[in-house]
Design a protein around this motif. Structure first.
Motif, PDB file in Angstrom:
ATOM      1  N   TYR A  70      -1.785   5.166 -18.306  1.00  0.00           N
ATOM      2  CA  TYR A  70      -1.448   5.234 -17.152  1.00  0.00           C
ATOM      3  C   TYR A  70      -1.204   6.654 -16.588  1.00  0.00           C
ATOM      4  O   TYR A  70      -1.584   7.137 -15.329  1.00  0.00           O
ATOM      5  CB  TYR A  70      -0.061   4.767 -16.658  1.00  0.00           C
ATOM      6  CG  TYR A  70       1.168   4.916 -17.383  1.00  0.00           C
ATOM      7  CD1 TYR A  70       1.907   6.043 -16.886  1.00  0.00           C
ATOM      8  CD2 TYR A  70       1.459   4.367 -18.462  1.00  0.00           C
ATOM      9  CE1 TYR A  70       3.091   6.535 -17.653  1.00  0.00           C
ATOM     10  CE2 TYR A  70       2.812   4.797 -19.295  1.00  0.00           C
ATOM     11  CZ  TYR A  70       3.474   5.755 -18.883  1.00  0.00           C
ATOM     12  OH  TYR A  70       4.522   6.494 -19.407  1.00  0.00           O
ATOM     13  N   LEU A  71      -1.292   7.602 -17.580  1.00  0.00           N
ATOM     14  CA  LEU A  71      -1.034   9.019 -17.038  1.00  0.00           C
ATOM     15  C   LEU A  71      -2.601   9.504 -16.620  1.00  0.00           C
ATOM     16  O   LEU A  71      -2.734  10.219 -15.645  1.00  0.00           O
ATOM     17  CB  LEU A  71      -0.499  10.001 -18.365  1.00  0.00           C
ATOM     18  CG  LEU A  71      -0.665  11.594 -18.013  1.00  0.00           C
ATOM     19  CD1 LEU A  71       0.183  11.801 -16.748  1.00  0.00           C
ATOM     20  CD2 LEU A  71       0.179  12.244 -19.344  1.00  0.00           C
ATOM     21  N   ASP A  72      -3.643   9.150 -17.501  1.00  0.00           N
ATOM     22  CA  ASP A  72      -4.664   9.446 -17.137  1.00  0.00           C
ATOM     23  C   ASP A  72      -5.505   8.884 -15.816  1.00  0.00           C
ATOM     24  O   ASP A  72      -5.952   9.294 -14.883  1.00  0.00           O
ATOM     25  CB  ASP A  72      -5.904   9.039 -18.205  1.00  0.00           C
ATOM     26  CG  ASP A  72      -5.870   9.792 -19.392  1.00  0.00           C
ATOM     27  OD1 ASP A  72      -5.150  10.873 -19.540  1.00  0.00           O
ATOM     28  OD2 ASP A  72      -6.243   9.338 -20.494  1.00  0.00           O
ATOM     29  N   THR A  73      -4.910   7.658 -15.676  1.00  0.00           N
ATOM     30  CA  THR A  73      -4.963   6.843 -14.507  1.00  0.00           C
ATOM     31  C   THR A  73      -4.412   7.686 -13.192  1.00  0.00           C
ATOM     32  O   THR A  73      -4.862   7.658 -12.186  1.00  0.00           O
ATOM     33  CB  THR A  73      -4.403   5.443 -14.439  1.00  0.00           C
ATOM     34  OG1 THR A  73      -4.881   4.820 -15.953  1.00  0.00           O
ATOM     35  CG2 THR A  73      -4.971   4.349 -13.279  1.00  0.00           C
ATOM     36  N   TRP A  74      -3.405   8.255 -13.641  1.00  0.00           N
ATOM     37  CA  TRP A  74      -2.513   8.675 -12.311  1.00  0.00           C
ATOM     38  C   TRP A  74      -3.415   9.981 -11.938  1.00  0.00           C
ATOM     39  O   TRP A  74      -3.345  10.620 -10.717  1.00  0.00           O
ATOM     40  CB  TRP A  74      -1.285   9.250 -12.707  1.00  0.00           C
ATOM     41  CG  TRP A  74      -0.162   9.991 -11.716  1.00  0.00           C
ATOM     42  CD1 TRP A  74       0.180  11.183 -11.727  1.00  0.00           C
ATOM     43  CD2 TRP A  74       0.036   9.423 -10.495  1.00  0.00           C
ATOM     44  NE1 TRP A  74       0.869  11.599 -10.570  1.00  0.00           N
ATOM     45  CE2 TRP A  74       0.852  10.252  -9.722  1.00  0.00           C
ATOM     46  CE3 TRP A  74      -0.323   8.102  -9.569  1.00  0.00           C
ATOM     47  CZ2 TRP A  74       1.242  10.150  -8.407  1.00  0.00           C
ATOM     48  CZ3 TRP A  74       0.214   8.076  -8.320  1.00  0.00           C
ATOM     49  CH2 TRP A  74       0.777   9.061  -7.731  1.00  0.00           C
ATOM     50  N   ARG A  75      -3.975  10.660 -13.027  1.00  0.00           N
ATOM     51  CA  ARG A  75      -4.687  11.893 -12.687  1.00  0.00           C
ATOM     52  C   ARG A  75      -5.896  11.476 -11.941  1.00  0.00           C
ATOM     53  O   ARG A  75      -6.333  12.161 -10.806  1.00  0.00           O
ATOM     54  CB  ARG A  75      -5.320  12.803 -14.013  1.00  0.00           C
ATOM     55  CG  ARG A  75      -4.090  13.365 -14.835  1.00  0.00           C
ATOM     56  CD  ARG A  75      -4.694  14.156 -15.858  1.00  0.00           C
ATOM     57  NE  ARG A  75      -3.784  14.554 -17.187  1.00  0.00           N
ATOM     58  CZ  ARG A  75      -2.701  15.086 -16.841  1.00  0.00           C
ATOM     59  NH1 ARG A  75      -2.444  15.805 -16.072  1.00  0.00           N
ATOM     60  NH2 ARG A  75      -1.837  15.174 -17.996  1.00  0.00           N
ATOM     61  N   ALA A  76      -6.506  10.363 -12.000  1.00  0.00           N
ATOM     62  CA  ALA A  76      -7.511  10.024 -11.329  1.00  0.00           C
ATOM     63  C   ALA A  76      -7.373   9.550 -10.101  1.00  0.00           C
ATOM     64  O   ALA A  76      -8.063  10.145  -8.963  1.00  0.00           O
ATOM     65  CB  ALA A  76      -8.359   8.543 -11.959  1.00  0.00           C
ATOM     66  N   LEU A  77      -5.871   8.916  -9.574  1.00  0.00           N
ATOM     67  CA  LEU A  77      -5.543   8.855  -8.417  1.00  0.00           C
ATOM     68  C   LEU A  77      -5.412  10.121  -7.623  1.00  0.00           C
ATOM     69  O   LEU A  77      -5.814  10.352  -6.621  1.00  0.00           O
ATOM     70  CB  LEU A  77      -4.231   8.139  -8.165  1.00  0.00           C
ATOM     71  CG  LEU A  77      -4.643   6.618  -8.154  1.00  0.00           C
ATOM     72  CD1 LEU A  77      -5.413   6.042  -9.320  1.00  0.00           C
ATOM     73  CD2 LEU A  77      -3.373   5.863  -7.947  1.00  0.00           C
ATOM     74  N   ILE A  78      -4.891  11.377  -8.345  1.00  0.00           N
ATOM     75  CA  ILE A  78      -4.641  12.346  -7.547  1.00  0.00           C
ATOM     76  C   ILE A  78      -6.196  12.952  -7.175  1.00  0.00           C
ATOM     77  O   ILE A  78      -6.076  13.655  -6.045  1.00  0.00           O
ATOM     78  CB  ILE A  78      -3.978  13.301  -8.735  1.00  0.00           C
ATOM     79  CG1 ILE A  78      -2.532  13.065  -8.948  1.00  0.00           C
ATOM     80  CG2 ILE A  78      -4.091  15.033  -8.152  1.00  0.00           C
ATOM     81  CD1 ILE A  78      -2.043  13.882 -10.048  1.00  0.00           C
ATOM     82  N   GLU A  98       4.354  15.462 -15.892  1.00  0.00           N
ATOM     83  CA  GLU A  98       3.010  16.149 -16.453  1.00  0.00           C
ATOM     84  C   GLU A  98       2.007  16.575 -15.337  1.00  0.00           C
ATOM     85  O   GLU A  98       1.131  17.329 -15.650  1.00  0.00           O
ATOM     86  CB  GLU A  98       2.135  14.965 -17.149  1.00  0.00           C
ATOM     87  CG  GLU A  98       2.739  14.635 -18.614  1.00  0.00           C
ATOM     88  CD  GLU A  98       2.512  15.207 -19.847  1.00  0.00           C
ATOM     89  OE1 GLU A  98       1.715  16.384 -19.661  1.00  0.00           O
ATOM     90  OE2 GLU A  98       3.419  15.386 -20.703  1.00  0.00           O
ATOM     91  N   THR A  99       2.358  15.853 -14.234  1.00  0.00           N
ATOM     92  CA  THR A  99       1.419  16.406 -13.215  1.00  0.00           C
ATOM     93  C   THR A  99       2.049  17.000 -11.855  1.00  0.00           C
ATOM     94  O   THR A  99       1.243  17.902 -11.176  1.00  0.00           O
ATOM     95  CB  THR A  99       0.495  15.214 -12.466  1.00  0.00           C
ATOM     96  OG1 THR A  99       1.545  14.146 -11.798  1.00  0.00           O
ATOM     97  CG2 THR A  99      -0.020  14.395 -13.462  1.00  0.00           C
TER      98      THR A  99
END
Ligand code: NAD
Length: 274
Positions: free
Chosen positions: A116-124, A151-152
């Motif tokens: 979900y952290l990588d996914t959140w970076r994609a949403l950003i 993290e972001t």
């Protein structure tokens, strides 16, 4: 007509919308257009609902200017990860026939996948590219929220979670308030579990409203955005007609006392379905 809530990125979200889960694909355009014409301004969809084509078509058929309609979709669990989420969102936009959504959510954290952290970076990234005006999450619990924010440095604008009188999630809602995250309530009517509860019936009798309207009004007054589903025109109208009455403090307190922490849906800490 609905009130608006401010998001932490400067945009606004209608407080009341309607949801498209389990709305048949063949009738989604008609349901969406009809709801928008009667006064709704927020339509909550998701890739997994299988009706994004109808969602987008209904927005067009409504005749409303695009910037008057708030469109949400969600990245499904099997599409988590940075690259997959980018591709999945492009596919959603294509099905919707839109060049951007107003709100893009990660549907579930799926902690066992740990993506979900990588996914959140994609949403950003998608927000930076203008494919989503605002980004948020759904079914996230406090540790998941803390991790993506830590993290972001980017705080979701919304966390869409199960809330109804039997599952009020006061601790999570307090965390949202501290961080400027709007709580959005799914399964807001709680499968009718509280329609016969004494405080709901009493408030309905006093105000001349239905139990469903009392419960939706309770969501409005706790400050949540709320997205009930109905495929019936009369049901859609009933659920929209909640801005001409107020629950008093005693009624709000009596409904607060119905909380028993009982979910209708899955526990997000355990739910990792592809
Ligand atoms: P809901 O609480 O909106 O209830 C829908 C049910 O209540 C339907 O059977 C409908 O016929 C009935 N109903 C609607 N209005 C009524 C009224 N006025 N009186 C009596 N009955 C009425 O439940 P839901 O569909 O589960 O949730 C709403 C929306 O939330 C979904 O459509 C979807 O968009 C979203 N959702 C999101 C998630 C998530 O994981 N993010 C999960 C579930 C639902």
């Amino acid at each position: 007509m609905t009130t608006m809530l401010s998001l932490n990125d400067g945009h606004q979200i209608p407080q009341l919308g309607f949801g498209l889960w389990q709305v048949p694909a063949a009738s989604t355009a008609e349901t969406t257009a009809s709801a928008l014409r009667m006064g709704y301004r927020l339509v909550d969809g998701a890739a997994i609902y299988g009706n994004e084509e109808g969602q987008g078509e209904g927005v067009r058929q409504s005749g409303l200017p695009r910037d008057q309609v708030f469109v949400t979709t969600k990245v499904w669990n099997s599409e988590q990860g940075f690259d997959r989420a980018l591709l999945a969102t492009e596919a959603s936009l294509k099905r919707l026939g839109l060049d951007h959504v107003d709100l893009l959510l990660i549907h579930w954290p799926c902690p066992a996948k740990d993506l979900y952290l990588d996914t959140w970076r994609a949403l950003i990234r998608l927000r930076e590219d203008g494919r989503a005006l605002s980004i948020g999450v759904s079914n996230f619990q406090e540790p998941h929220l803390q991790r993506i924010i830590g993290e972001t440095g980017v705080t979701p604008v919304v966390n869409q979670v199960e809330i109804n009188p039997r599952l009020q999630q006061p601790t999570l809602r307090a965390f949202h308030d501290q961080h400027g995250i709007v709580t959005q309530s799914w399964t807001p009517l709680g499968q009718g579990r509280s329609f016969d509860a004494a405080p709901v019936r009493a408030a309905a009798l006093r105000s001349g409203k239905s139990p469903a309207q009392v419960i939706l009004r309770w969501h409005i007054q706790i400050g949540a955005s709320v997205i009930p589903r109905s495929t019936r025109e009369a049901g859609l109208r009933e659920n929209l007609d909640i801005f001409d009455f107020t629950l008093n403090d005693a009624e709000m307190a009596a409904i607060a006392a119905l909380d028993e922490g009982a979910r209708c849906g899955p526990d997000p800490a355990q739910f990792n379905m592809a």
